[in-house]
Design an enzyme around this catalytic site. Structure first.
Site, short mmCIF file in Angstrom:
data_model
loop_
_atom_site.label_atom_id
_atom_site.label_comp_id
_atom_site.label_asym_id
_atom_site.label_seq_id
_atom_site.Cartn_x
_atom_site.Cartn_y
_atom_site.Cartn_z
CG ASP A 34 -5.21 -4.94 -16.27
OD1 ASP A 34 -6.13 -5.23 -15.49
OD2 ASP A 34 -4.42 -3.98 -16.09
CD GLU A 36 0.45 -2.15 -24.75
OE1 GLU A 36 -0.55 -1.42 -24.62
OE2 GLU A 36 1.54 -1.76 -25.17
CG ASP A 38 -2.43 -10.18 -18.71
OD1 ASP A 38 -3.65 -10.18 -18.57
OD2 ASP A 38 -1.61 -9.95 -17.77
CB SER A 83 9.67 -3.43 19.65
OG SER A 83 10.40 -3.33 20.85
CE LYS A 116 3.43 1.19 15.89
NZ LYS A 116 2.70 -0.05 15.56
NE ARG A 137 10.22 -6.03 15.74
CZ ARG A 137 10.20 -6.72 16.86
NH1 ARG A 137 9.71 -7.90 16.86
NH2 ARG A 137 10.65 -6.22 17.98
CD GLU A 171 4.38 -2.78 9.92
OE1 GLU A 171 5.59 -2.45 10.02
OE2 GLU A 171 3.74 -3.30 10.83
CE LYS A 287 10.60 5.64 11.76
NZ LYS A 287 10.69 5.00 10.44
#
Ligand SMILES: NC(=O)c1cnc(OC2CCCC2)nc1N
Length: 327
Positions: A34, A36, A38, A83, A116, A137, A171, A287
């Site tokens: 972190d 390096e 920053d 939906s 989901k 949405r 999502e 799907k």
């Protein structure tokens, strides 16, 4: 350094920071500390401050946007965000499969099964490879422009290596750990805690001040493509692989199932495994994989005929878990 050298240095720092950000927030495999990260960010901010003419909105230093908004603008979705119809048991899933096979006049059809994610559906628009707009949405046709808040989600790339306009959908959610920490904070300051991570994510993205949204540790999984003239892929699974290749965070648990029996096996597997996830899911989305089959099946007034959401029974256990943690 002359201006050309400064430009090169700024471009180098941006590419490095985008890479570190991707490794940390998308791959969960940081290659630098972190500290390096920053250090490099401070160097970039300093150079952009000294050379304001070299500032651009897609710079990693611009993730936490400007001033709080007075209100959100409305956005018309180029492709409606529909939906999903629901299925509540194996019988409903077999009915769905039968309707699909009858509609296509074929004996067997493969599906993509996805967890989901229980969050807020959003749409991200990229033009010329730059993240230019993000929207909720809304009612499926008209959503709200929450670009500034979505830019604060570190796993959303501000640039992608594709020039054609593309809209991706996914999502936005709040991981359970962030939810519990946020509610502890709210309890301490005597504020009303959120009932669940979904409400917390929705409440965070509805903040008019991006600095508040930025502190909520939101995340996102992308799972669909909206407008994409140049799209030539033929299956949803190819699209998921392509989104990952572009640098988007896709959920690693999706699977192609060659028939409804395999779908039911996948669903039953996740009824058990759901409790071990670090984020909430409220079901499985199924799907039809082939895009030409999706095209042929089309939509009812409000939902695709080629997809269904299997909903888990609303679990008391999960709510109990949060109650225990809070008390
Ligand atoms: N909450 C989810 O995780 C989720 C929601 N929706 C969809 O697909 C929509 C878009 C294309 C067909 C329906 N997929 C998902 N994984």
């Amino acid at each position: 350094m002359d201006l050309a050298q400064v430009k090169k240095e700024i471009q180098f720092l941006r590419n490095e920071l985008d890479k570190y950000n991707y490794e940390y927030h998308v791959l969960d495999q940081p290659s630098v500390s972190d500290y390096e990260y920053d250090q490099k960010m401070q160097q970039l901010i300093k150079l952009e401050h000294e050379f304001p003419e070299l500032q651009t909105p897609d710079s990693p230093s611009k993730r936490v946007g400007g001033e709080p908004l007075d209100a959100f603008e409305k956005v018309e979705h180029a492709v409606p965000m529909l939906s999903l119809g629901n299925a509540f048991g194996e019988g409903d899933l077999r009915d769905f499969d039968r309707r699909v096979r009858e509609g296509l006049k074929i004996d067997e059809v493969s599906y993509v099964c996805e967890l989901k994610i229980d969050g807020l559906a959003v749409s991200l628009r990229y033009e010329d490879g730059i993240f230019v707009q993000g929207a909720t949405r809304g009612d499926g046709q008209t959503g709200e422009d929450i670009t500034q808040n979505l830019k604060t989600i570190r796993s959303i790339p501000l640039r992608i290596d594709q020039k054609e306009t593309i809209e991706v959908r996914g999502e936005a959610f709040m991981p359970q750990k962030s939810f519990l920490a946020l509610n502890e904070q709210k309890e301490k300051s005597g504020e009303e805690p959120f009932a669940n991570p979904r409400n917390a994510a929705a409440g965070s993205l509805r903040q008019l001040d991006p600095k508040i949204a930025s502190k909520r540790n939101l995340d996102i999984f992308l799972y669909a493509v909206g407008q994409w003239e140049a799209g030539t892929l033929t299956s949803h699974s190819d699209r998921l692989n392509y989104l990952k290749q572009l640098g988007f965070k896709t959920n690693p648990e999706w699977r192609v199932c060659k028939n409804i029996d395999d779908v039911i096996e996948y669903v039953n597997e996740w009824v058990e495994k759901r409790a071990n996830l670090s984020y909430d899911i409220d079901g499985i989305v199924i799907k039809v994989d082939q895009l030409d089959y999706q095209e042929k099946l089309g939509f009812t007034a409000k939902s695709p005929r080629w997809a269904v959401a299997y909903k888990f029974p609303a679990e008391e256990a999960i709510t109990t878990l949060y109650d225990i943690e809070l008390s």
